[in-house]
Design an enzyme around this catalytic site. Structure first.
Site, short mmCIF file in Angstrom:
data_model
loop_
_atom_site.label_atom_id
_atom_site.label_comp_id
_atom_site.label_asym_id
_atom_site.label_seq_id
_atom_site.Cartn_x
_atom_site.Cartn_y
_atom_site.Cartn_z
N HIS A 92 -4.58 30.97 -136.40
CA HIS A 92 -5.09 31.02 -135.04
C HIS A 92 -6.59 31.30 -134.99
O HIS A 92 -7.35 30.61 -134.31
CB HIS A 92 -4.32 32.07 -134.26
CG HIS A 92 -4.63 32.15 -132.80
ND1 HIS A 92 -5.66 32.92 -132.31
CD2 HIS A 92 -4.04 31.58 -131.72
CE1 HIS A 92 -5.69 32.82 -130.99
NE2 HIS A 92 -4.73 32.00 -130.61
N SER B 9 -6.03 30.35 -125.44
CA SER B 9 -6.69 30.67 -126.72
C SER B 9 -7.60 29.55 -127.17
O SER B 9 -8.63 29.78 -127.79
CB SER B 9 -5.64 30.90 -127.81
OG SER B 9 -5.11 32.18 -127.78
N ASP C 256 -9.66 38.38 -133.75
CA ASP C 256 -8.46 37.54 -133.82
C ASP C 256 -7.68 37.83 -135.10
O ASP C 256 -7.66 38.97 -135.55
CB ASP C 256 -8.92 36.06 -133.78
CG ASP C 256 -7.90 35.13 -133.13
OD1 ASP C 256 -6.87 34.89 -133.76
OD2 ASP C 256 -8.15 34.65 -132.01
N ASN D 296 -1.45 33.00 -120.84
CA ASN D 296 -0.61 31.83 -120.72
C ASN D 296 0.72 32.07 -120.03
O ASN D 296 1.72 31.46 -120.37
CB ASN D 296 -0.31 31.26 -122.11
CG ASN D 296 -1.55 30.98 -122.89
OD1 ASN D 296 -2.57 30.60 -122.32
ND2 ASN D 296 -1.50 31.20 -124.17
#
Length: 412
Positions: free
Chosen positions: A218, A377, A185, A311
């Protein structure tokens, strides 16, 4: 597949709504590569698959308008180069055209990244018959901004919260196992007081960066959902509270990166990981056979991969690595509280395996803080935490997208 798309150390092409990233990782000579984006937010469309356009069929160009010039991921033919010899073979092949490799993939794929003009790349494959192909990188599309319902904190406060998603999946107990969670990530806030970060194993793969420290938030949010420490009066509680987390930083401070960097991160998981470990990939982008193969080969080592479905409100089969269906991979869609389908979530069975909480998810953030955001996520680390327990995933109910398309909620 996310909401903030950015470049790694290169100016954005704002007029076109697209951003390029410098690829190839920290190695000198690395160049532009395929952008990938975080799977938080919604919007965007799928990119067509790459196709061969040269006479040899071994130089694979991206679909029209999708490729980044002069950036390639090269893979040696099956059985042509032993894993222990990949680094030397990569240097020799790149040197045959006056170049040098960026990342070397010796645990997965068996290949390397390189920056070359297309004509030189064609010479590269012609001069090196042990190379199966060199695939051009592609550009991810700009999507809508991240959805946030609370601002980040700046110290974690003096109270501890149990997020609704942790309760929904039966998590929150203190972890006593030996597994580790690799967070592929934006990195992790390495000194967050509510995380147990294995800094020795953590590593950066973003071009012209050196630290696995999260500069976006994130990756820290993902890590918190998996393994935030319980009972310390700070932040939140994770599914496998207190489990060790490892930062594999492949995305930059704005949440974008290069496929060459992502594959390097997957290569690191295959090298450092062991059965009992998990890897969380809350990211995605256009279809890439090489990324899909790398993930499946890493999963074959016994590391379990939790992967965001994406998404875009579309079929997950249009995105990598969400479309993989190999052993030890778990593709995750998102739901809202009350077992309600999240409208932004990608779908399809296969490849989606489970659905997890992904709307208004409270977790950790930078500077010891917390934040509430939404996306697949956020759903995916719930699955990663469940997998870390090593006791299997149970059915905790169902969520219906449309009539006849029903998804299983995974829980302890």
């Amino acid at each position: 597949m996310r909401n903030v798309v950015l470049a790694a150390s290169v100016a954005a092409l704002a007029a076109g709504g697209v951003v390029f990233a410098a690829g190839g990782g920290a190695s000198a000579g690395a160049g532009l590569s395929n952008l990938v984006t975080l799977a938080a937010g919604s919007g965007g469309t799928a990119a067509p698959s790459a196709k061969a356009t040269t006479g040899t069929g071994r130089l694979i160009a991206a679909a029209a308008g999708k490729g980044i010039p002069d950036s390639w991921i090269c893979v040696f033919g099956k059985g042509q180069v032993a894993p222990t010899a990949v680094r030397g073979a990569a240097a020799k092949a790149a040197g045959s055209v006056g170049g040098r490799p960026g990342h070397v993939y010796d645990a997965v794929l068996g290949g390397f990244s390189i920056t070359l003009p297309e004509q030189a790349a064609q010479v590269l494959v012609e001069k090196n018959p042990n190379i199966d192909h060199c695939a051009q990188d592609q550009v991810a599309e700009l999507v809508r901004p991240i959805q946030a319902t609370a601002k980040p904190g700046s110290g974690g406060g003096s109270t501890e919260s149990m997020p609704w998603g942790i309760t929904a999946v039966g998590g929150g107990q203190t972890y006593a196992g030996t597994g580790r969670a690799f967070i592929v990530d934006t990195g992790i806030d390495l000194t967050h007081p509510d995380l147990n970060v294995d800094t020795a194993l953590s590593q950066n793969y973003v071009s012209r960066e050196t630290s696995p420290q999260d500069l976006n938030g994130h990756g820290t949010h993902v890590a918190g959902t998996i393994a935030a420490i319980g009972g310390n009066g700070k932040g939140v509680v994770g599914v496998a509270a207190g489990a060790p987390v490892v930062a594999i930083r492949v995305l930059d401070r704005r949440g974008s990166g290069a496929y060459s960097d992502v594959i390097a991160g997957v290569n690191a998981v295959a090298t450092k990981g062991k059965p009992g470990d998990v890897a969380n990939m809350s990211l995605g982008g256009p279809v890439s056979a090489d990324l899909d193969t790398a993930v499946c080969q890493a999963a074959a080592t016994g590391v379990l991969f939790a992967i965001a479905a994406g998404n875009d409100g579309a079929s997950a089969t249009n995105y990598s690595p969400a479309r993989v269906t190999c052993a030890n991979t778990f593709i995750v869609a998102a739901m809202a509280q009350g077992n309600v389908w999240a409208s932004f979530s990608n779908y399809g069975q296969p490849p989606v395996d489970y659905i997890e909480p992904g709307v208004n998810i409270l977790s950790l953030w930078l500077n010891g803080g917390t934040n509430t955001i939404s996306g697949t996520s956020m759903a995916t680390p719930h699955m990663a935490g469940l997998l870390l327990w090593g006791t299997g995933v149970n059915a905790g109910g169902t969520v219906t997208r449309v009539a006849g398309d029903v998804y299983t909620l995974g829980r302890r």
